[in-house]
Design a protein around this motif. Sequence first.
Motif, PDB file in Angstrom:
ATOM      1  N   GLU A 190     -24.157 -27.547  66.001  1.00  0.00           N
ATOM      2  CA  GLU A 190     -23.347 -28.068  67.109  1.00  0.00           C
ATOM      3  C   GLU A 190     -24.219 -28.378  68.318  1.00  0.00           C
ATOM      4  O   GLU A 190     -24.056 -29.417  68.967  1.00  0.00           O
ATOM      5  CB  GLU A 190     -22.258 -27.067  67.484  1.00  0.00           C
ATOM      6  CG  GLU A 190     -21.170 -26.909  66.435  1.00  0.00           C
ATOM      7  CD  GLU A 190     -20.395 -28.186  66.184  1.00  0.00           C
ATOM      8  OE1 GLU A 190     -20.239 -28.984  67.140  1.00  0.00           O
ATOM      9  OE2 GLU A 190     -19.951 -28.399  65.044  1.00  0.00           O
ATOM     10  N   ALA A 191     -25.148 -27.479  68.622  1.00  0.00           N
ATOM     11  CA  ALA A 191     -26.019 -27.678  69.782  1.00  0.00           C
ATOM     12  C   ALA A 191     -26.965 -28.854  69.563  1.00  0.00           C
ATOM     13  O   ALA A 191     -27.189 -29.668  70.467  1.00  0.00           O
ATOM     14  CB  ALA A 191     -26.822 -26.413  70.074  1.00  0.00           C
ATOM     15  N   ALA A 226     -33.455 -21.305  65.915  1.00  0.00           N
ATOM     16  CA  ALA A 226     -32.499 -20.512  66.697  1.00  0.00           C
ATOM     17  C   ALA A 226     -33.191 -19.860  67.879  1.00  0.00           C
ATOM     18  O   ALA A 226     -32.657 -19.782  68.984  1.00  0.00           O
ATOM     19  CB  ALA A 226     -31.845 -19.460  65.813  1.00  0.00           C
ATOM     20  N   ASP A 283     -28.584 -24.315  64.886  1.00  0.00           N
ATOM     21  CA  ASP A 283     -27.325 -24.496  65.611  1.00  0.00           C
ATOM     22  C   ASP A 283     -26.934 -25.976  65.537  1.00  0.00           C
ATOM     23  O   ASP A 283     -27.323 -26.782  66.397  1.00  0.00           O
ATOM     24  CB  ASP A 283     -27.475 -24.046  67.056  1.00  0.00           C
ATOM     25  CG  ASP A 283     -26.139 -23.980  67.804  1.00  0.00           C
ATOM     26  OD1 ASP A 283     -25.206 -24.695  67.397  1.00  0.00           O
ATOM     27  OD2 ASP A 283     -26.058 -23.227  68.793  1.00  0.00           O
ATOM     28  N   THR A 338     -30.051 -20.868  60.137  1.00  0.00           N
ATOM     29  CA  THR A 338     -29.809 -20.426  61.512  1.00  0.00           C
ATOM     30  C   THR A 338     -29.742 -21.579  62.504  1.00  0.00           C
ATOM     31  O   THR A 338     -29.460 -21.363  63.693  1.00  0.00           O
ATOM     32  CB  THR A 338     -30.919 -19.462  61.952  1.00  0.00           C
ATOM     33  OG1 THR A 338     -32.196 -20.111  61.789  1.00  0.00           O
ATOM     34  CG2 THR A 338     -30.892 -18.176  61.141  1.00  0.00           C
TER      35      THR A 338
END
Length: 218
Positions: free
Chosen positions: A158-159, A201, A156, A154
């Motif tokens: 990209e973030a 997440a 992220d 989960t």
Amino acid sequence: MAPRGRPRAFDRDAALRKAMEVFWAKGYERASLADLTEAMGINAPSLYAAFTSKEALFQEALALYSATEGCDIWEGVPAAPTARAACAHLLRATAEAFARDEKRRGCLVVLSAPQTEGSSPSICDALKHHRAATTAVLRERLRRAVAEGDLPATADVEAITAYVVTVQHGLSIQARDGASRETLLAIAGCAMAGWENLVSAGGIAAVSGAVSGNPSGI
């Protein structure tokens, strides 16, 4: 048949390194032709004969910078044993590198970006491409961490990538403004202190909600 014309009376590689240092200190736009020729020890006609233009000179200087400066920072990212270690290495090595030289503080790629409209599209594109290429190194390391189970599915990626790279770029600005090695390392430490929330997440959702005015993150 012997080549026509007089041989260059200067060391092209040495002159290119001097030009790189000028661009590093002043950025692309603020580095004047006079600044460059004085540092390189040549006149304007010799500069144009050897490099054809200021833009072409910068492109070569950027390639030299990529090949010789900061390699340890990025080469250590894929080799790091964990995603956390990769990010910690990136930020700590950046802090160390940026505080190493009083005359050349920060990152040439970040600090040379043109700031005015009408700037050379080729220079803007070259810098954007370089930033994208280095960002991809971290992104791929984090994706591998997810595939290996080091990061949760989960997470992220990209973030996380964008966050860490943004902190790294910020270190460049801080370094150029004279921040000490200790301050730069402290910034890197603060960024890594929130690692558990960063890879969760739920943690990212909570931060996003707080920023958007919804503290619940929903």
